[in-house]
Design an enzyme around this catalytic site. Structure first.
Site, mmCIF file in Angstrom:
data_model
loop_
_atom_site.group_PDB
_atom_site.id
_atom_site.type_symbol
_atom_site.label_atom_id
_atom_site.label_comp_id
_atom_site.label_asym_id
_atom_site.label_seq_id
_atom_site.Cartn_x
_atom_site.Cartn_y
_atom_site.Cartn_z
ATOM 1 N N GLU A 151 7.611 12.866 37.616
ATOM 2 C CA GLU A 151 7.002 13.974 37.657
ATOM 3 C C GLU A 151 5.907 14.163 38.882
ATOM 4 O O GLU A 151 5.507 15.122 39.065
ATOM 5 C CB GLU A 151 7.023 14.196 36.137
ATOM 6 C CG GLU A 151 7.741 14.407 35.369
ATOM 7 C CD GLU A 151 8.249 12.893 34.520
ATOM 8 O OE1 GLU A 151 7.957 11.948 35.506
ATOM 9 O OE2 GLU A 151 9.577 12.871 33.678
ATOM 10 N N ILE A 195 14.834 3.307 68.345
ATOM 11 C CA ILE A 195 15.124 1.920 67.373
ATOM 12 C C ILE A 195 16.289 2.199 66.337
ATOM 13 O O ILE A 195 16.399 1.410 65.603
ATOM 14 C CB ILE A 195 13.528 2.424 66.703
ATOM 15 C CG1 ILE A 195 12.703 1.702 68.146
ATOM 16 C CG2 ILE A 195 13.522 0.444 64.921
ATOM 17 C CD1 ILE A 195 12.705 0.963 68.738
ATOM 18 N N GLU A 209 22.502 6.546 62.354
ATOM 19 C CA GLU A 209 22.469 5.907 61.269
ATOM 20 C C GLU A 209 22.671 7.187 60.088
ATOM 21 O O GLU A 209 21.332 6.859 59.204
ATOM 22 C CB GLU A 209 21.117 5.286 61.087
ATOM 23 C CG GLU A 209 20.771 4.214 62.128
ATOM 24 C CD GLU A 209 19.388 3.267 61.356
ATOM 25 O OE1 GLU A 209 19.045 3.600 60.732
ATOM 26 O OE2 GLU A 209 19.520 2.548 63.135
ATOM 27 N N TRP A 212 12.734 -5.600 50.454
ATOM 28 C CA TRP A 212 12.028 -4.189 49.552
ATOM 29 C C TRP A 212 13.587 -4.263 48.649
ATOM 30 O O TRP A 212 14.490 -3.072 48.172
ATOM 31 C CB TRP A 212 13.089 -2.928 51.041
ATOM 32 C CG TRP A 212 11.751 -3.001 51.548
ATOM 33 C CD1 TRP A 212 10.344 -3.583 51.552
ATOM 34 C CD2 TRP A 212 11.527 -2.542 52.845
ATOM 35 N NE1 TRP A 212 9.908 -3.407 52.708
ATOM 36 C CE2 TRP A 212 10.207 -2.479 53.516
ATOM 37 C CE3 TRP A 212 12.370 -1.783 54.182
ATOM 38 C CZ2 TRP A 212 10.235 -2.404 54.720
ATOM 39 C CZ3 TRP A 212 11.982 -1.447 55.078
ATOM 40 C CH2 TRP A 212 10.795 -1.346 56.092
ATOM 41 N N GLU A 240 5.505 -8.967 56.075
ATOM 42 C CA GLU A 240 4.640 -8.471 54.744
ATOM 43 C C GLU A 240 5.010 -9.657 53.920
ATOM 44 O O GLU A 240 3.924 -9.357 52.994
ATOM 45 C CB GLU A 240 5.923 -7.196 54.437
ATOM 46 C CG GLU A 240 5.610 -6.508 53.250
ATOM 47 C CD GLU A 240 6.430 -5.520 52.692
ATOM 48 O OE1 GLU A 240 6.171 -4.684 53.864
ATOM 49 O OE2 GLU A 240 7.362 -5.621 51.797
ATOM 50 N N HIS A 254 13.675 -5.442 65.771
ATOM 51 C CA HIS A 254 12.651 -4.886 66.113
ATOM 52 C C HIS A 254 11.900 -5.022 64.606
ATOM 53 O O HIS A 254 11.949 -5.272 63.532
ATOM 54 C CB HIS A 254 13.110 -2.773 65.268
ATOM 55 C CG HIS A 254 12.097 -1.930 65.380
ATOM 56 N ND1 HIS A 254 10.851 -1.531 65.829
ATOM 57 C CD2 HIS A 254 12.231 -1.049 63.994
ATOM 58 C CE1 HIS A 254 10.448 -1.244 65.885
ATOM 59 N NE2 HIS A 254 10.713 -0.982 64.067
ATOM 60 N N GLU A 286 5.507 -2.063 67.407
ATOM 61 C CA GLU A 286 5.096 -0.663 67.981
ATOM 62 C C GLU A 286 3.547 -1.192 68.360
ATOM 63 O O GLU A 286 3.365 -2.287 67.832
ATOM 64 C CB GLU A 286 4.198 -0.560 65.839
ATOM 65 C CG GLU A 286 3.721 0.824 65.660
ATOM 66 C CD GLU A 286 2.840 0.808 65.177
ATOM 67 O OE1 GLU A 286 1.488 0.593 65.580
ATOM 68 O OE2 GLU A 286 3.142 1.074 63.968
ATOM 69 N N HIS A 289 5.373 8.508 64.442
ATOM 70 C CA HIS A 289 4.547 9.038 63.238
ATOM 71 C C HIS A 289 4.123 10.052 63.196
ATOM 72 O O HIS A 289 3.110 10.002 61.990
ATOM 73 C CB HIS A 289 3.407 7.241 62.535
ATOM 74 C CG HIS A 289 4.373 6.175 63.125
ATOM 75 N ND1 HIS A 289 4.149 5.115 63.740
ATOM 76 C CD2 HIS A 289 4.981 5.353 61.939
ATOM 77 C CE1 HIS A 289 5.116 4.537 63.915
ATOM 78 N NE2 HIS A 289 5.679 4.371 62.607
HETATM 79 N N1 GLN Z 1 16.454 0.837 62.202
HETATM 80 C C1 GLN Z 1 15.838 1.879 61.677
HETATM 81 C C2 GLN Z 1 15.689 3.210 62.306
HETATM 82 O O1 GLN Z 1 15.172 3.230 63.339
HETATM 83 C C3 GLN Z 1 14.722 0.846 61.825
HETATM 84 C C4 GLN Z 1 13.277 1.455 60.368
HETATM 85 C C5 GLN Z 1 12.480 0.309 60.526
HETATM 86 O O2 GLN Z 1 11.902 -0.051 61.484
HETATM 87 N N2 GLN Z 1 11.338 1.116 59.761
HETATM 88 O O3 GLN Z 1 15.069 3.538 61.324
HETATM 89 ZN ZN ZN Z 2 10.088 0.200 62.906
#
Ligand code: GLN
Ligand code: ZN
Length: 787
Positions: free
Chosen positions: A27, A454, A507, A584, A628, A664, A688, A717
């Site tokens: 909510e 990516i 994707e 995750w 992480e 990646h 990155e 981003h």
């Molecule tokens: N292959 C994923 C994408 O392009 C990689 C995403 C990520 O690094 N969080 O969305």
């Molecule tokens: Zn990424």
């Protein structure tokens, strides 16, 4: 009210350190987003928030907290608890001063402007809260920052609760953690450490505490998880010294409530434990799930120690009997009293297992979300006040559930186990890198500075709608498949037109890079309402990894093969790596993470073999979460890096020499993990770097990293389209620092959150910039390129 320094108000026998605040049906997310879009005004937003807080208190009381003893935490946040504390004491970057109220106070406008950015003014940076997947807003503090009470939300919430008949304990990030998590404000000298400002900050915290007491709070909870971390800029000693200073001063503050210092998220450092024990605070909460019972030290006799024996971060019902025994052992420390608690706030788990009507009931009986954990704490509290006999039945029921889980089919799968047992060192090694490079060059025939993306292309409204219609059964499987094939056809044609070298399928079939795999692997379950706040109004729905993992059928092969059939260029297959899948998801707690990671790795290894058999020559295995999960305590880091790197290698080492394996990673803080990245032994690694203006390439060069590397040259981003010139500069910088034949050109992350207009324009610029740099190199300019 009495002075707590002479008479300490009762502390409950059980409490939780915090509770989810987004609402059972998200909510708060809806109200926030409606407010930001202008659909509802601030008053309507405040009303929704007040209703949510009311519902939370009522629910916690129903579950057995409550009464006259401050066991209900008041831990609401509109966006983030660090930002709440920072703005309470006046910390707001100068660029948002224009959003303050006319009297200088920080209202919702300034609060949200700093959280989300305003026009040209960049929002506060976001970063992960300890080793969780929750992101907090990083306060900016300089030598000149003026600390002053700037909002009274905490006190108003106490008053609101009191009016409703609840005795609550406001929860606020403590002064040491607030400073330790801050970064130097713009313009501060580069070696400025916000902790230098502790003495200036403490009087404002003292004032805040007085205001809370005046509003009716007998107790306050100050969260100090910085005291468990060895991964912050400040050393353990410095943090413990700061804690000692801070709590001596706050302890002395006249008219304050009693203080509980909560140090969840791991083992409290010994120095900090001694410092807090010696301080005048009335209670200390420690994490006994990740941490062990600390040593008996002086100063505990008059204090309550809250034993965090119920895990605030996972969703398992757990071993209540063991939790009880830990509490009993804790009594041996000689504290004035012992209370039962959670190891962290429950903000990291969903609300209620009862909301999951589609989960297998047997699996559901092994789970505890926030509400079930509250009930566990209440049970343990009853045990502490009335003796073990009073909770014998509940302990036995939890033990039965645990035994049932241990023996349930699927939790242990013989085939998976024997495959793992038979693994040898060779299963973790590919051939020599040089041999792979030549085999791949022959097969792929790529130009210098190959361009790629990516993986994901924009997830358009159309894609999301089709997915939702499929979920509701409005689209048949065949219709949905046709839709996805059309989408892939469009994305491949677009990349061909743009002139990219290694293409992707985009994707479109994935809702989420982890959940998609979880849905297709045995050993996972997905929830309907298991949302957990990630940051601000955003929440994710982690899958539950409950049993041995295996792959009943190929997952991505048909999509990649279809995409490859549409083009002569190499098509890159796209998988999520084992560490990220674990990070995750909610992961089983009955075996070491490394073992679970290797099970996932074997499933991915089979997927890679099938992709190879389908003619796919380039395969990317994403590991954005590698950094992480790095443990906060240094002593635990080598073992983590060993299993995490090992699982990636197990997933990928079956690939032939002529198959190019990419990975990646979503960040550019390589500090602790650069060796691990090299040890992944991928042929190409994309990272990155666009936001840090390519500075990271120097670190990579200095580390001697010798394999293919794609430092992001386009920051995905933000919706901004980078110019050809800008990309050219970043690329030139990479080419100057790194071995020329190893450099790749790519955006710095997936494109799924972007729109098509900016994506196409940006990728076109990326290709043009690459052509220019290639032309310069071909013409022999500039000199000094290493090859
Ligand atoms: N292959 C994923 C994408 O392009 C990689 C995403 C990520 O690094 N969080 O969305
Ligand atoms: Zn990424």
């Amino acid at each position: 009210m009495t002075d707590p320094r002479t008479t300490v108000p009762d502390f409950p026998a059980g409490t939780i350190l915090g509770y989810p605040r987004i609402g059972r049906r998200r909510e708060l997310k809806r109200a926030l987003e409606a407010h930001w879009s202008g659909a509802i005004d601030a008053e309507a937003l405040e009303r929704t928030a007040a209703e949510l807080r009311r519902a939370t208190r009522r629910r916690l009381a129903e579950l057995g907290l409550g009464g006259a003893d401050s066991s209900i935490p008041e831990a609401f946040s509109f966006y983030d608890q660090v930002h709440d504390a920072a703005t309470a004491v006046g910390v707001l970057p100068a660029r948002f001063d224009g959003f303050r109220e006319s009297d200088g106070r920080i209202g919702l406008d300034a609060y949200f402007a700093a959280a989300r950015g305003a026009g040209e003014d960049a929002p506060l940076e976001m970063t992960k809260w300890f080793d969780t997947n929750y992101h907090y807003l990083v306060p900016e503090i300089g030598p000149e920052t003026v600390f002053a009470l700037s909002h009274d939300r905490f006190s108003r919430q106490v008053a609101e609760a009191t009016a409703d008949g609840h005795v609550v304990r406001p929860v606020i990030v403590g002064p040491v953690t607030l400073l330790a998590l801050s970064k130097p404000a713009t313009g501060a000298r580069s070696d400025f450490d916000p902790l230098e400002r502790l003495d200036d900050l403490l009087p404002v915290y003292a004032e805040l505490l007085r205001a809370l007491r005046a509003a009716g709070a007998d107790w306050v909870q100050l969260d100090e998880p910085a005291l468990v971390s060895e991964s912050l800029p400040a050393s353990t000693d410095r943090l413990a010294q700061a804690a000692s200073r801070a709590y001596a001063a706050l302890g002395d503050a006249a008219g304050r409530p009693a203080i509980l210092v909560a140090a969840g998220y791991g083992q409290l450092s010994e120095q900090a434990w001694r410092a807090l024990a010696a301080s005048p605070v009335e209670a200390i909460a420690i994490d006994l799930v990740r941490g062990a019972i600390p040593a008996a030290v002086d100063g505990l006799a008059g204090k309550t120690v809250v034993g965090g024996v119920v895990d605030g971060r996972n969703i398992w019902r757990g071993d209540l009997e063991a939790a009880w025994e830990t509490l009993e052992a804790l009594s041996g420390l000689g504290a004035g009293s012992v209370a039962a608690g959670t190891s962290t706030s429950l903000q990291h788990v969903p609300h209620d297992v009862a909301d999951e009507t589609e989960l297998d009931p047997r699996l559901a009986s092994w789970l505890a979300f926030a509400d079930q954990k509250v009930a566990q704490v209440a049970t343990l509290a009853t045990g502490l006040t009335s003796g073990r006999d009073a909770i014998e039945d509940a302990l036995a029921a939890a033990s039965r559930a645990l035994a049932d889980r241990r023996s349930a089919p699927g939790v242990r799968d013989g085939a998976v186990r024997s495959r793992l047992a038979e693994l040898g060192p060779d299963d973790f090694h590919r051939g020599a890198y040089e041999d792979r490079v030549s085999a791949q060059e022959r097969r792929l025939d790529l130009p210098l500075l190959p361009t790629t993306t990516i993986g994901s292309f924009p997830q358009t409204g159309e894609i999301r709608r089709a997915r939702a219609r499929r979920a509701r059964g409005e689209l048949s499987a065949a219709e949905y498949e046709t839709f996805l094939r059309e989408e892939i056809t469009r994305v491949v044609a677009l990349q061909d037109e743009l002139g990219l070298d290694v293409l992707v399928h985009g994707e479109p079939e994935r809702n989420d890079m982890v959940q998609y795999f979880a849905e297709h692997l045995d050993g996972f379950a997905v929830t309907q309402n298991g949302w957990v706040q990630s940051y601000g109004s955003r929440a994710t729905r982690p899958s539950i990894l409950w049993g041995d993992v295996s792959r009943p059928a190929p997952i991505t092969v048909a999509w990649s093969a279809f995409a490859q059939s549409l083009t002569d260029k190499p098509l890159k297959g796209m998988l999520t790596g084992p560490v990220t899948i674990l990070a995750w998801s909610f992961v089983r707690d009955d075996q070491p993470l490394g073992e679970t990671a290797n099970q996932v790795a074997l499933a991915l290894r089979d997927e890679i073999a099938d992709l190879e058999a389908a003619g796919i020559g380039v395969i990317q295995v994403d590991e954005p979460a590698l950094r992480e999960l790095l443990p906060l305590r240094r002593a635990q880091q080598p073992a983590y890096l060993e299993w995490s790197v090992g699982s990636f290698r197990l997933a990928t080492a079956g690939a032939g020499a002529q198959t190019q394996v990419h990975t990646h990673l979503c960040y550019s803080e390589f500090d602790a993990v650069i060796d691990a990245i090299a040890a992944l032994d991928a042929d190409v690694t994309s990272i990155e770097a666009a936001r840090s203006r390519g500075e990271v390439v120097d670190d990579i060069a200095a580390s001697g990293f010798g394999a293919g590397i794609g430092p992001g040259v386009y920051d995905i981003h933000s919706p901004r389209v980078p110019s050809v010139r800008e990309i050219e500069d970043l690329l030139q910088r990479a080419v100057d620092a790194l071995p020329l034949r190893r450099v790749w050109v790519n955006p710095d992350c997936g494109l799924k959150t972007r729109g098509y207009d900016e994506t196409v324009a940006s990728l076109a610029n990326l290709v043009t910039a690459t052509q220019r740099v290639r032309a310069r190199i071909g013409a022999g300019v500039p000199a000094g390129i290493s090859a």
